[in-house]
Design an enzyme around this catalytic site. Structure first.
Site: not given
Length: 165
Positions: A62-63
């Site tokens: 994420h991410f």
């Protein structure tokens, strides 16, 4: 006779380190989000701290190209702050009791990234032995990153019916 405002002593801050705050939560690693209680006043407010590490499992996906701490995890940290204040203001959860999130209205305005120290200022809106409403403002370096209004309900597991676990 009460003292004039100028003669009243300021209230000393009440704090908790990581070991003590864990005694107020049923959560365990990796679900304990808070690192410290910076101040609290039962029935009024709690101020907590969460340090965001780049090694947090949630950041792995994420991410990958630009890590952003998930808002759902910020909401969980706020809920844990509320659970602690709820118990400090009423009583500790009994062995068969849990807290359930009754409602949440949230807005996140800035990303939280590795290295950030998130401060949660949570204020009591209303309080009963089995129900608690609160508002919270999350900040990093004094800048708002999110706001949340929510409620917690205290329930006995027996009141919730049969459990599959």
């Amino acid at each position: 006779m009460s003292l004039p405002e100028s003669d009243k002593q300021p209230r000393a801050q009440r704090t908790m380190g990581f070991t003590e705050l864990k005694t107020w939560l049923r959560h365990r690693h990796p679900m304990v989000y808070l690192d410290r209680v910076l101040d609290y006043e039962p029935g009024v407010q709690i101020k907590t701290l969460m340090a965001v590490s780049g090694q947090t499992d949630a950041l792995a996906g994420h991410f990958p190209e630009r890590a952003i701490y998930p808002a759902s995890h910020l909401m969980q940290a706020i809920s844990q702050s509320a659970i602690i204040l709820f118990q400090l203001s009423t009583s500790r959860l009994a062995g068969d009791e849990v807290t359930l999130v009754g409602s949440i209205k949230s807005r996140f305005t800035r990303p939280v990234v590795p290295g950030d120290l998130v401060i949660f200022q949570l204020d009591c809106e209303s309080l009963r032995p089995d129900f608690f409403t609160f508002s919270c403002r999350a900040t990093v370096d004094g800048r708002s990153v999110g706001m949340l209004k929510g409620s917690l309900v205290r329930k006995s597991l027996a009141d919730l019916g049969e459990h599959l676990w």
